[in-house]
Motif scaffolding. Sequence first.
Motif, PDB file in Angstrom:
ATOM      1  N   CYS A 145      13.133  -9.059 -23.303  1.00 47.48           N
ATOM      2  CA  CYS A 145      11.725  -9.397 -23.112  1.00 47.48           C
ATOM      3  C   CYS A 145      10.819  -8.298 -23.678  1.00 47.48           C
ATOM      4  CB  CYS A 145      11.419  -9.610 -21.633  1.00 47.48           C
ATOM      5  SG  CYS A 145      12.370 -10.938 -20.867  1.00 47.48           S
ATOM      6  N   PHE A 146      11.356  -7.069 -23.708  1.00 47.55           N
ATOM      7  CA  PHE A 146      10.602  -5.923 -24.199  1.00 47.55           C
ATOM      8  C   PHE A 146      10.823  -5.665 -25.688  1.00 47.55           C
ATOM      9  CE2 PHE A 146      11.088  -5.337 -19.671  1.00 47.55           C
ATOM     10  CZ  PHE A 146       9.837  -4.901 -19.278  1.00 47.55           C
ATOM     11  N   THR A 147      11.806  -6.374 -26.289  1.00 49.33           N
ATOM     12  CA  THR A 147      12.140  -6.099 -27.693  1.00 49.33           C
ATOM     13  C   THR A 147      12.056  -7.316 -28.614  1.00 49.33           C
ATOM     14  OG1 THR A 147      14.502  -6.464 -27.248  1.00 49.33           O
ATOM     15  CG2 THR A 147      13.672  -4.188 -27.070  1.00 49.33           C
ATOM     16  N   GLN A 199      14.101 -24.352 -13.745  1.00 43.61           N
ATOM     17  CA  GLN A 199      13.959 -25.654 -13.102  1.00 43.61           C
ATOM     18  C   GLN A 199      14.553 -25.667 -11.710  1.00 43.61           C
ATOM     19  OE1 GLN A 199      15.697 -28.012 -16.233  1.00 43.61           O
ATOM     20  NE2 GLN A 199      13.697 -28.682 -16.928  1.00 43.61           N
ATOM     21  N   ALA A 200      15.484 -24.755 -11.425  1.00 46.23           N
ATOM     22  CA  ALA A 200      16.087 -24.678 -10.092  1.00 46.23           C
ATOM     23  C   ALA A 200      15.077 -24.211  -9.058  1.00 46.23           C
ATOM     24  CB  ALA A 200      17.296 -23.762 -10.130  1.00 46.23           C
ATOM     25  N   GLY A 201      13.894 -23.798  -9.527  1.00 43.26           N
ATOM     26  CA  GLY A 201      12.815 -23.464  -8.602  1.00 43.26           C
ATOM     27  C   GLY A 201      12.757 -22.004  -8.214  1.00 43.26           C
ATOM     28  N   ASN A 202      13.325 -21.127  -9.015  1.00 43.65           N
ATOM     29  CA  ASN A 202      13.257 -19.703  -8.726  1.00 43.65           C
ATOM     30  C   ASN A 202      11.791 -19.302  -8.676  1.00 43.65           C
ATOM     31  OD1 ASN A 202      13.368 -16.916  -8.745  1.00 43.65           O
ATOM     32  ND2 ASN A 202      15.230 -16.888  -9.982  1.00 43.65           N
ATOM     33  N   GLN A 203      11.320 -18.883  -7.520  1.00 46.94           N
ATOM     34  CA  GLN A 203       9.901 -18.578  -7.322  1.00 46.94           C
ATOM     35  C   GLN A 203       9.535 -17.139  -7.627  1.00 46.94           C
ATOM     36  OE1 GLN A 203       7.463 -20.825  -6.675  1.00 46.94           O
ATOM     37  NE2 GLN A 203       9.083 -22.300  -7.020  1.00 46.94           N
ATOM     38  N   GLN A 204      10.472 -16.326  -8.071  1.00 50.93           N
ATOM     39  CA  GLN A 204      10.141 -14.933  -8.377  1.00 50.93           C
ATOM     40  C   GLN A 204       9.247 -14.863  -9.604  1.00 50.93           C
ATOM     41  OE1 GLN A 204      13.992 -13.164  -8.845  1.00 50.93           O
ATOM     42  NE2 GLN A 204      13.916 -12.318  -6.777  1.00 50.93           N
ATOM     43  N   TYR A 205       8.464 -13.808  -9.684  1.00 48.50           N
ATOM     44  CA  TYR A 205       7.676 -13.512 -10.878  1.00 48.50           C
ATOM     45  C   TYR A 205       7.629 -12.066 -10.959  1.00 48.50           C
ATOM     46  CZ  TYR A 205       4.335 -13.945  -7.073  1.00 48.50           C
ATOM     47  OH  TYR A 205       3.713 -13.859  -5.871  1.00 48.50           O
ATOM     48  N   PRO A 256       4.565  -5.445 -25.117  1.00 50.94           N
ATOM     49  CA  PRO A 256       5.883  -5.887 -25.589  1.00 50.94           C
ATOM     50  C   PRO A 256       5.781  -7.309 -26.135  1.00 50.94           C
ATOM     51  CG  PRO A 256       5.816  -5.851 -23.188  1.00 50.94           C
ATOM     52  CD  PRO A 256       4.521  -5.268 -23.674  1.00 50.94           C
ATOM     53  N   PRO A 257       6.821  -7.779 -26.829  1.00 53.07           N
ATOM     54  CA  PRO A 257       6.787  -9.143 -27.377  1.00 53.07           C
ATOM     55  C   PRO A 257       6.445 -10.207 -26.328  1.00 53.07           C
ATOM     56  CG  PRO A 257       8.619  -7.947 -28.312  1.00 53.07           C
ATOM     57  CD  PRO A 257       8.026  -7.068 -27.235  1.00 53.07           C
ATOM     58  N   CYS A 258       6.950 -10.048 -25.103  1.00 55.16           N
ATOM     59  CA  CYS A 258       6.489 -10.895 -23.997  1.00 55.16           C
ATOM     60  C   CYS A 258       5.482 -10.051 -23.236  1.00 55.16           C
ATOM     61  CB  CYS A 258       7.627 -11.307 -23.065  1.00 55.16           C
ATOM     62  SG  CYS A 258       6.975 -12.171 -21.593  1.00 55.16           S
ATOM     63  N   PRO A 259       4.204 -10.378 -23.317  1.00 61.59           N
ATOM     64  CA  PRO A 259       3.192  -9.524 -22.704  1.00 61.59           C
ATOM     65  C   PRO A 259       3.292  -9.454 -21.179  1.00 61.59           C
ATOM     66  CG  PRO A 259       2.207 -11.556 -23.476  1.00 61.59           C
ATOM     67  CD  PRO A 259       3.616 -11.537 -23.981  1.00 61.59           C
ATOM     68  N   PHE A 260       3.990 -10.398 -20.549  1.00 59.78           N
ATOM     69  CA  PHE A 260       4.127 -10.408 -19.094  1.00 59.78           C
ATOM     70  C   PHE A 260       5.337  -9.602 -18.622  1.00 59.78           C
ATOM     71  CE2 PHE A 260       5.115 -12.636 -14.992  1.00 59.78           C
ATOM     72  CZ  PHE A 260       3.966 -12.248 -14.325  1.00 59.78           C
ATOM     73  N   ALA A 261       6.172  -9.148 -19.530  1.00 63.25           N
ATOM     74  CA  ALA A 261       7.442  -8.501 -19.184  1.00 63.25           C
ATOM     75  C   ALA A 261       7.297  -7.360 -18.186  1.00 63.25           C
ATOM     76  CB  ALA A 261       8.144  -8.003 -20.450  1.00 63.25           C
ATOM     77  N   SER A 262       6.286  -6.527 -18.327  1.00 58.57           N
ATOM     78  CA  SER A 262       6.155  -5.373 -17.435  1.00 58.57           C
ATOM     79  C   SER A 262       5.805  -5.770 -16.001  1.00 58.57           C
ATOM     80  CB  SER A 262       5.119  -4.393 -17.977  1.00 58.57           C
ATOM     81  OG  SER A 262       3.850  -4.996 -17.989  1.00 58.57           O
ATOM     82  N   LEU A 317      -2.745 -12.847   1.071  1.00 58.42           N
ATOM     83  CA  LEU A 317      -2.673 -13.625  -0.162  1.00 58.42           C
ATOM     84  C   LEU A 317      -1.559 -13.092  -1.057  1.00 58.42           C
ATOM     85  CD1 LEU A 317      -6.463 -13.941  -1.032  1.00 58.42           C
ATOM     86  CD2 LEU A 317      -4.984 -15.695  -0.055  1.00 58.42           C
ATOM     87  N   ALA A 318      -0.890 -13.998  -1.730  1.00 54.60           N
ATOM     88  CA  ALA A 318       0.138 -13.599  -2.685  1.00 54.60           C
ATOM     89  C   ALA A 318      -0.547 -13.011  -3.914  1.00 54.60           C
ATOM     90  CB  ALA A 318       0.972 -14.807  -3.084  1.00 54.60           C
ATOM     91  N   SER A 319       0.091 -12.066  -4.540  1.00 56.46           N
ATOM     92  CA  SER A 319      -0.454 -11.498  -5.773  1.00 56.46           C
ATOM     93  C   SER A 319       0.691 -11.157  -6.713  1.00 56.46           C
ATOM     94  CB  SER A 319      -1.296 -10.254  -5.483  1.00 56.46           C
ATOM     95  OG  SER A 319      -0.485  -9.238  -4.944  1.00 56.46           O
ATOM     96  N   ILE A 320       0.362 -10.988  -7.960  1.00 59.34           N
ATOM     97  CA  ILE A 320       1.343 -10.609  -8.971  1.00 59.34           C
ATOM     98  C   ILE A 320       1.305  -9.086  -9.076  1.00 59.34           C
ATOM     99  CG2 ILE A 320       2.017 -10.815 -11.392  1.00 59.34           C
ATOM    100  CD1 ILE A 320       0.465 -13.509 -11.422  1.00 59.34           C
ATOM    101  N   PRO A 321       2.437  -8.428  -8.843  1.00 58.94           N
ATOM    102  CA  PRO A 321       2.443  -6.960  -8.906  1.00 58.94           C
ATOM    103  C   PRO A 321       2.057  -6.444 -10.299  1.00 58.94           C
ATOM    104  CG  PRO A 321       4.590  -7.823  -8.195  1.00 58.94           C
ATOM    105  CD  PRO A 321       3.736  -8.987  -8.566  1.00 58.94           C
ATOM    106  N   GLY A 322       1.562  -5.227 -10.352  1.00 57.57           N
ATOM    107  CA  GLY A 322       1.213  -4.606 -11.630  1.00 57.57           C
ATOM    108  C   GLY A 322      -0.222  -4.879 -12.025  1.00 57.57           C
TER     109      GLY A 322
END
Length: 163
Positions: free
Chosen positions: A131-133, A157-163, A116-122, A101-106
Amino acid sequence: GIIARPKLLIADEPTTALDVTTQAHVLELLQRINRQTGTAVLLISHDLGVINKICSRVLVMYAGKIVEQGLTEDILRNPLHPYTKGLIASIPTRRMKGEPLASIPGRVPPITEEKPPCPFASRCAMAEKRCFTEYPGRKTRTGDHILWCHLDLEQQQAGNQQY
């Protein structure tokens, strides 16, 4: 029916740990209350299948912050925020039988931890220094599809699937 006829019914994980038949009955009841009384239903759930089945709009939250919102169909078919993409990628499908199964690291930060201001940044593979400031401002893809992310919308929108 509901005696008091509230304008809003908050259902927090109403189908968790229920068998499929009971889950279907609960969801049908919520939909019937909405249709017959006009009561708005705020459904809180981690189950994207349930959300897809009964919700017209969705707000995706991470660590207490809204990261993406819009029409359910649009968000689930065209996610833009890296967290939303990670959530959708982690849904098992029949084609994946026998595959990991795929998972989100961390890890999800504890509520007491300063974020950080973006809570998902780490946890985001595409995070930038800002993203951290800096708090990510609101970006509108369409009138209904909105996200809070520093990343370039065209890149998303180009579909970059990284997270």
